[in-house]
Design a protein around this motif. Structure first.
Motif, short mmCIF file in Angstrom:
data_model
loop_
_atom_site.label_atom_id
_atom_site.label_comp_id
_atom_site.label_asym_id
_atom_site.label_seq_id
_atom_site.Cartn_x
_atom_site.Cartn_y
_atom_site.Cartn_z
N PHE A 121 0.69 -1.06 0.09
CA PHE A 121 0.08 0.03 0.11
C PHE A 121 0.84 1.32 -0.02
N GLY A 122 2.23 1.26 0.23
CA GLY A 122 3.02 2.41 -0.03
C GLY A 122 3.79 2.50 1.36
N ASN A 123 4.93 2.91 1.16
CA ASN A 123 6.00 3.02 2.52
C ASN A 123 5.40 4.39 3.06
N GLN A 124 4.41 4.61 3.77
CA GLN A 124 3.82 5.60 4.42
C GLN A 124 3.57 5.51 5.87
N PHE A 125 3.83 6.52 6.55
CA PHE A 125 3.29 6.12 7.89
C PHE A 125 1.83 6.18 8.11
N LEU A 126 0.76 6.56 7.14
CA LEU A 126 -0.36 6.56 7.17
C LEU A 126 -1.10 5.03 7.15
N VAL A 127 -0.14 4.31 6.44
CA VAL A 127 -0.69 2.65 6.13
C VAL A 127 -0.37 2.20 7.57
N TYR A 128 0.55 2.49 8.62
CA TYR A 128 0.70 1.76 9.72
C TYR A 128 -0.47 2.52 10.56
N ARG A 129 -0.87 3.67 10.64
CA ARG A 129 -2.22 4.11 11.23
C ARG A 129 -3.58 3.59 10.94
N ILE A 130 -3.50 3.47 9.79
CA ILE A 130 -4.73 2.52 9.21
C ILE A 130 -4.98 1.29 9.90
N PHE A 131 -3.55 0.68 9.68
CA PHE A 131 -3.66 -0.89 10.19
C PHE A 131 -3.76 -0.91 11.84
N GLN A 132 -3.38 0.20 12.50
CA GLN A 132 -3.76 0.25 13.88
C GLN A 132 -5.23 0.30 14.18
N ILE A 133 -5.92 1.07 13.09
CA ILE A 133 -7.34 1.29 13.25
C ILE A 133 -8.16 -0.01 13.00
N PHE A 134 -7.68 -0.71 12.06
CA PHE A 134 -8.14 -2.38 11.90
C PHE A 134 -7.91 -3.02 13.27
N LEU A 135 -6.61 -3.00 13.69
CA LEU A 135 -6.54 -4.03 14.88
C LEU A 135 -7.42 -3.52 15.98
N CYS A 136 -7.50 -2.14 16.30
CA CYS A 136 -8.59 -1.67 17.37
C CYS A 136 -9.91 -2.21 17.00
N GLU B 83 0.67 -1.48 19.27
CA GLU B 83 1.78 -2.01 18.60
C GLU B 83 1.98 -3.62 18.80
N TYR B 84 3.04 -4.17 18.84
CA TYR B 84 2.86 -5.56 18.74
C TYR B 84 2.43 -6.18 20.04
N ASN B 85 2.44 -5.60 21.17
CA ASN B 85 1.99 -6.13 22.46
C ASN B 85 0.10 -6.16 22.08
N PHE B 86 -0.27 -5.18 21.33
CA PHE B 86 -1.87 -5.09 21.26
C PHE B 86 -1.95 -6.09 20.19
N PHE B 87 -1.07 -6.33 19.14
CA PHE B 87 -1.37 -7.50 18.22
C PHE B 87 -1.43 -8.89 19.06
N SER B 88 -0.58 -8.82 19.87
CA SER B 88 -0.73 -10.04 20.61
C SER B 88 -1.86 -10.39 21.54
N LEU B 89 -2.51 -9.36 21.95
CA LEU B 89 -3.77 -9.21 22.51
C LEU B 89 -4.77 -9.79 21.54
#
Length: 295
Positions: free
Chosen positions: A70-85, A125-131
């Motif tokens: 999806f592109g080397n952008q910090f926005l991609v990480y933030r969207i991934f965080q929303i998905f995890l939440c 982050e990775y701890n939340f992903f573990s949860l």
């Protein structure tokens, strides 16, 4: 009614999460660390040799795949965080559905507040992903008790080990222990099935490590470097401020209350063991963000 209240809470949660994730400043250390580790994978650098890590590499590797697509952008990480939440809250409510026959809105609301607290403090982050992985395991644990589910649980536990070895090993121990003490006649076959599931994702890590000849660095960083973070030359209690002590106290009260309530219920004892194993999130760093995930 109950369904409408839950729907409103979920929509409100989603809106708040999106607004927070798109408005929070970039500055939280773990968030920047995970993004940079993912970019290292993206650029072809080898973990444990070209850049330092003390955890197993699953989370930054998964993130690097998303950055590649999806592109080397910090926005991609933030969207991934929303998905995890979103996934975390949905899975958590499904677990409550299985154990709360009275549909107590208070339980859902407390859970809702808890996840908003994690989001507000940028603890995604990775701890939340573990949860999230542990929640998925718990749901499978209390679904059909067959070999397919046992294998899937094993695969998820294997991915959990690949995400953070301390959490993964702890949860695996309690998972296998919970099977061993059941009255299931096929418990030993199911234990073997789960172990096979655990081994399956670990094989990919083993191939990656040996094909790149980084086995020595891998062992050094992932198994022998944790003590440096735990003590840092001093007693680990130096990490404990007033907020950490309060969170520890809350965890202790919840643990005692839950154990008293569930000591005669085999399924709830299993749930207690999974919850208790999440305390390993706080190793080797005991601070309020790691303790909050434990909670």
């Amino acid at each position: 009614n109950m369904k409408n209240i839950k729907k409103v809470l979920f929509i409100l949660y989603f809106v708040i999460v999106v607004l927070l994730k798109f408005s929070q400043k970039i500055g939280y250390f773990d968030e920047i660390w995970n993004f940079n580790m993912a970019r290292n994978f993206l650029y072809g650098n080898l973990p444990y040799r070209n850049f330092n890590m003390i955890i197993f590499p699953a989370f930054p590797f998964i993130l690097s795949v998303l950055l590649k697509i999806f592109g080397n952008q910090f926005l991609v990480y933030r969207i991934f965080q929303i998905f995890l939440c979103v996934i975390a809250l949905k899975l958590s409510w499904k677990i409550i559905d299985k154990f709360d026959q009275e549909n107590n809105i208070f339980l859902y609301f407390v859970n809702w507040v808890y996840f908003l607290f994690l989001v507000c403090n940028n603890i995604i982050e990775y701890n939340f992903f573990s949860l999230v992985l542990v929640e998925w395991v718990v749901l499978l644990e209390f679904s059909k008790n067959n070999y397919r589910n046992r294998f899937l649980i094993g695969v998820l536990l294997g991915i959990l080990i690949l995400t953070k070895q301390t959490i993964g090993i702890s949860v695996v121990f309690f998972s296998i222990t919970s099977i061993f003490f059941t009255s299931d006649k096929n418990k030993f076959k199911k234990i073997i099935t789960e172990i096979l599931g655990i081994i399956f994702p670990l094989i990919f890590l083993i191939i990656y490590i040996f094909s790149n000849s980084i086995q020595n660095e891998f062992v050094d960083y992932t198994f022998f470097s944790g003590s440096d973070f735990l003590t840092n030359g001093k007693n680990f209690l130096k990490f404990l401020g007033m907020s950490e002590i309060i969170i520890c106290f809350i965890i202790l009260i919840i643990t005692i209350a839950f154990f008293i309530q569930t000591k005669k219920d085999e399924n709830k004892i299993k749930l207690f063991l999974y919850a208790f194993s999440m305390l390993s999130v706080s190793f080797p760093i005991v601070d309020n963000s790691h303790l909050s995930i434990s909670l």
